[in-house]
Design an enzyme around this catalytic site. Structure first.
Site, mmCIF file in Angstrom:
data_model
loop_
_atom_site.group_PDB
_atom_site.id
_atom_site.type_symbol
_atom_site.label_atom_id
_atom_site.label_comp_id
_atom_site.label_asym_id
_atom_site.label_seq_id
_atom_site.Cartn_x
_atom_site.Cartn_y
_atom_site.Cartn_z
ATOM 1 N N CYS A 55 -24.241 -11.279 51.952
ATOM 2 C CA CYS A 55 -24.317 -11.670 50.758
ATOM 3 C C CYS A 55 -23.221 -13.070 50.893
ATOM 4 O O CYS A 55 -24.023 -13.965 50.112
ATOM 5 C CB CYS A 55 -23.373 -10.927 49.536
ATOM 6 S SG CYS A 55 -24.447 -9.421 49.376
ATOM 7 N N HIS A 111 -23.491 -16.530 44.409
ATOM 8 C CA HIS A 111 -24.923 -15.031 45.060
ATOM 9 C C HIS A 111 -25.236 -14.628 43.522
ATOM 10 O O HIS A 111 -24.692 -13.953 42.983
ATOM 11 C CB HIS A 111 -24.251 -14.080 45.795
ATOM 12 C CG HIS A 111 -24.575 -13.246 46.472
ATOM 13 N ND1 HIS A 111 -25.629 -13.200 46.601
ATOM 14 C CD2 HIS A 111 -24.048 -11.889 46.330
ATOM 15 C CE1 HIS A 111 -26.609 -11.760 47.470
ATOM 16 N NE2 HIS A 111 -25.827 -11.514 46.361
ATOM 17 N N ASN A 164 -30.947 -9.385 44.412
ATOM 18 C CA ASN A 164 -30.464 -9.810 45.226
ATOM 19 C C ASN A 164 -31.056 -9.931 46.602
ATOM 20 O O ASN A 164 -31.075 -8.607 47.198
ATOM 21 C CB ASN A 164 -29.738 -8.181 45.232
ATOM 22 C CG ASN A 164 -28.742 -8.329 46.138
ATOM 23 O OD1 ASN A 164 -28.411 -10.140 47.005
ATOM 24 N ND2 ASN A 164 -26.647 -8.550 45.996
HETATM 25 O O1 UT7 Z 1 -25.263 -7.971 46.964
HETATM 26 C C1 UT7 Z 1 -23.682 -7.841 46.866
HETATM 27 C C2 UT7 Z 1 -22.773 -6.754 46.511
HETATM 28 N N1 UT7 Z 1 -23.657 -6.032 45.494
HETATM 29 C C3 UT7 Z 1 -22.910 -5.888 44.141
HETATM 30 O O2 UT7 Z 1 -22.081 -6.460 44.095
HETATM 31 C C4 UT7 Z 1 -23.115 -4.601 43.348
HETATM 32 C C5 UT7 Z 1 -23.045 -4.657 42.489
HETATM 33 N N2 UT7 Z 1 -23.036 -3.267 41.916
HETATM 34 C C6 UT7 Z 1 -23.528 -3.013 41.331
HETATM 35 O O3 UT7 Z 1 -24.589 -4.189 40.415
HETATM 36 C C7 UT7 Z 1 -23.903 -2.178 39.913
HETATM 37 O O4 UT7 Z 1 -22.832 -0.826 40.357
HETATM 38 C C8 UT7 Z 1 -24.991 -0.589 40.134
HETATM 39 C C9 UT7 Z 1 -26.389 -1.757 39.551
HETATM 40 C C10 UT7 Z 1 -25.688 -0.746 41.862
HETATM 41 C C11 UT7 Z 1 -25.468 0.219 39.439
HETATM 42 O O5 UT7 Z 1 -25.304 0.314 38.218
HETATM 43 P P1 UT7 Z 1 -23.704 1.599 37.863
HETATM 44 O O6 UT7 Z 1 -24.249 0.437 36.251
HETATM 45 O O7 UT7 Z 1 -22.664 0.646 38.315
HETATM 46 O O8 UT7 Z 1 -24.556 3.104 37.841
HETATM 47 P P2 UT7 Z 1 -23.721 3.882 38.661
HETATM 48 O O9 UT7 Z 1 -23.859 3.544 40.412
HETATM 49 O O10 UT7 Z 1 -22.372 4.069 37.813
HETATM 50 O O11 UT7 Z 1 -25.201 5.225 37.918
HETATM 51 C C12 UT7 Z 1 -25.051 4.847 36.798
HETATM 52 C C13 UT7 Z 1 -26.113 6.567 36.243
HETATM 53 C C14 UT7 Z 1 -25.774 7.650 37.122
HETATM 54 O O12 UT7 Z 1 -26.507 8.460 36.594
HETATM 55 P P3 UT7 Z 1 -25.873 10.036 36.051
HETATM 56 O O13 UT7 Z 1 -24.570 10.106 37.196
HETATM 57 O O14 UT7 Z 1 -24.613 8.883 35.100
HETATM 58 O O15 UT7 Z 1 -25.767 11.060 35.141
HETATM 59 C C15 UT7 Z 1 -26.976 6.827 38.439
HETATM 60 O O16 UT7 Z 1 -27.679 8.477 38.797
HETATM 61 O O17 UT7 Z 1 -27.309 5.639 36.392
HETATM 62 C C16 UT7 Z 1 -28.595 6.420 37.843
HETATM 63 N N3 UT7 Z 1 -28.552 5.624 39.002
HETATM 64 C C17 UT7 Z 1 -30.818 5.111 38.172
HETATM 65 N N4 UT7 Z 1 -30.860 5.614 37.365
HETATM 66 C C18 UT7 Z 1 -31.928 5.225 36.442
HETATM 67 C C19 UT7 Z 1 -28.204 4.451 39.800
HETATM 68 N N5 UT7 Z 1 -29.301 4.158 40.076
HETATM 69 C C20 UT7 Z 1 -30.700 4.144 39.172
HETATM 70 C C21 UT7 Z 1 -31.689 3.845 38.635
HETATM 71 N N6 UT7 Z 1 -32.708 4.535 37.689
HETATM 72 N N7 UT7 Z 1 -31.981 3.027 39.958
#
Ligand code: UT7
Length: 336
Positions: free
Chosen positions: A118, A263, A293
């Site tokens: 990134c 980014h 992204n």
């Molecule tokens: O570009 C390089 C740098 N990258 C970044 O800066 C990305 C940084 N991180 C993020 O943007 C976020 O962490 C994500 C968008 C990747 C994920 O969002 P989050 O709010 O951190 O979600 P999470 O991983 O904590 O997941 C929350 C819930 C989980 O379910 P439970 O365990 O709470 O039941 C996941 O299984 O959402 C679930 N989940 C989804 N549900 C529907 C994870 N991905 C999905 C999905 N659709 N695509």
């Protein structure tokens, strides 16, 4: 005694594949919803490549042609290529030489590949800037191009990562500034390898015998893995920090920024950074809604659109900032 030269961005361009993949399309592939994707990331749609049409190198070349045209230059004017990508066409050689071939350059123009995910575009911009400052080259092409879609786990197992990434390319042409105080004022680069495995594609790795056999046996490790919450936590600290570092070095304040182009990692991260820096909506650029992204390509695509839309004008103070896998993070302050 020689005076210090500045490099300015003489032209910028971008190219994205034609195939639009909406969140509704993604819903057909895995258990996810448009509402979840939009709420957590801001993304509505992204572009995915078409096999046999788009390659990392040829998308970069299309973006580069547009940037060169905008600068009133041709491929033969380029003296150095710096190509940022985490998704090169081949394991080796790098995509820079393929772009050199693709552009039909008559000269044996040198080409670097930069592997900084990134932050790759700002790292590349900084590298190009040093070559211009020292006087070694006058015309440097900096390209960011990525094809993520061929390497994503499109099953529900990969949903936390696969909904985020998209394909595309952007490019800029750097030339020595013709006006004092114009161009790249400073660049700031950082890395912290202790977090290397937090956002990673592990396989095929080179540090084991039977690399390819091992990779097949460990198929999940060939897909990107991200500890999303931890990456998010670090991103919201490092973005403001590295922007402030750039402002401090130049004796400036957040209110001096005319356009911040971060980014495009996640709209929530961008909004957090905007609020932390106290910037109004017209001083920050987001297009993650349409492209997802695109890692090393995201900043030059955003910059290209911002210029096209008249949101970046001559004399503006433009700040670029990035954070991502490595971890690596970086910023650049540019007097446009
Ligand atoms: O570009 C390089 C740098 N990258 C970044 O800066 C990305 C940084 N991180 C993020 O943007 C976020 O962490 C994500 C968008 C990747 C994920 O969002 P989050 O709010 O951190 O979600 P999470 O991983 O904590 O997941 C929350 C819930 C989980 O379910 P439970 O365990 O709470 O039941 C996941 O299984 O959402 C679930 N989940 C989804 N549900 C529907 C994870 N991905 C999905 C999905 N659709 N695509």
């Amino acid at each position: 005694m020689s005076t210090l030269r500045y490099s300015e961005i003489a032209g910028v361009g971008h190219y994205v594949p034609e195939r639009v993949v909406t969140n509704a399309d993604i819903e057909q592939l895995m258990e996810t919803t448009d509402a979840w994707i939009q709420e957590r990331t801001g993304i509505k749609e992204r572009r995915w490549f078409t096999e046999g049409v788009d390659t990392t190198a040829n998308m970069g070349a299309k973006a580069a042609r547009r940037a060169l045209e905008a600068a009133g230059l041709t491929p033969d004017d380029v003296q150095l290529i710096v190509f940022a990508t985490l998704s090169p066409d081949y394991f080796f050689p790098g995509s820079g030489v393929l772009l050199q071939r693709e552009l039909g350059m008559k000269e044996a123009t040198p080409a670097f590949d930069v592997r900084n995910q990134c932050s790759g575009f700002i790292y590349s911009l900084s590298m190009a800037d040093q070559f211009i400052k020292t006087g070694m080259y006058d015309t440097v092409l900096v390209v960011g191009s990525e094809i993520h879609s061929s390497g994503l786990d499109k099953s529900t197992r990969g949903r936390a990562v696969s909904v985020i990434f998209g394909d595309g390319a952007g490019a800029v042409v750097l030339r020595p500034s013709t006006q004092e105080g114009h161009g790249i004022l400073s660049t700031h680069l950082h890395s912290q390898g202790e977090h290397a495995e937090e956002l990673i594609v592990k396989e095929p790795g080179s540090n084991r015998e039977g690399r390819v056999d091992y990779a097949i046996a460990h198929e999940p490790d060939m897909y990107p893995y991200m500890n999303g919450q931890n990456v998010f936590k670090h991103a919201v600290v490092r973005f403001p920090q590295v922007i402030k570092e750039a402002l401090d070095q130049n004796g400036m304040q957040p209110q001096d920024i005319d356009m911040l182009i971060p980014h495009q990692a996640n709209l929530r991260i961008t909004q957090y950074v905007q609020q932390k820096m106290g910037l109004s909506d017209d001083k920050i650029f987001s297009n993650i809604q349409r492209y997802g992204n695109t890692t090393a390509a995201s900043i030059p695509i955003a910059l290209s659109e911002a210029v096209q839309e008249g949101k970046v004008k001559r004399g503006d103070l433009v700040c670029l900032a990035a954070f991502g896998s490595g971890f690596t993070w970086a910023s650049a302050l540019i007097k446009w």
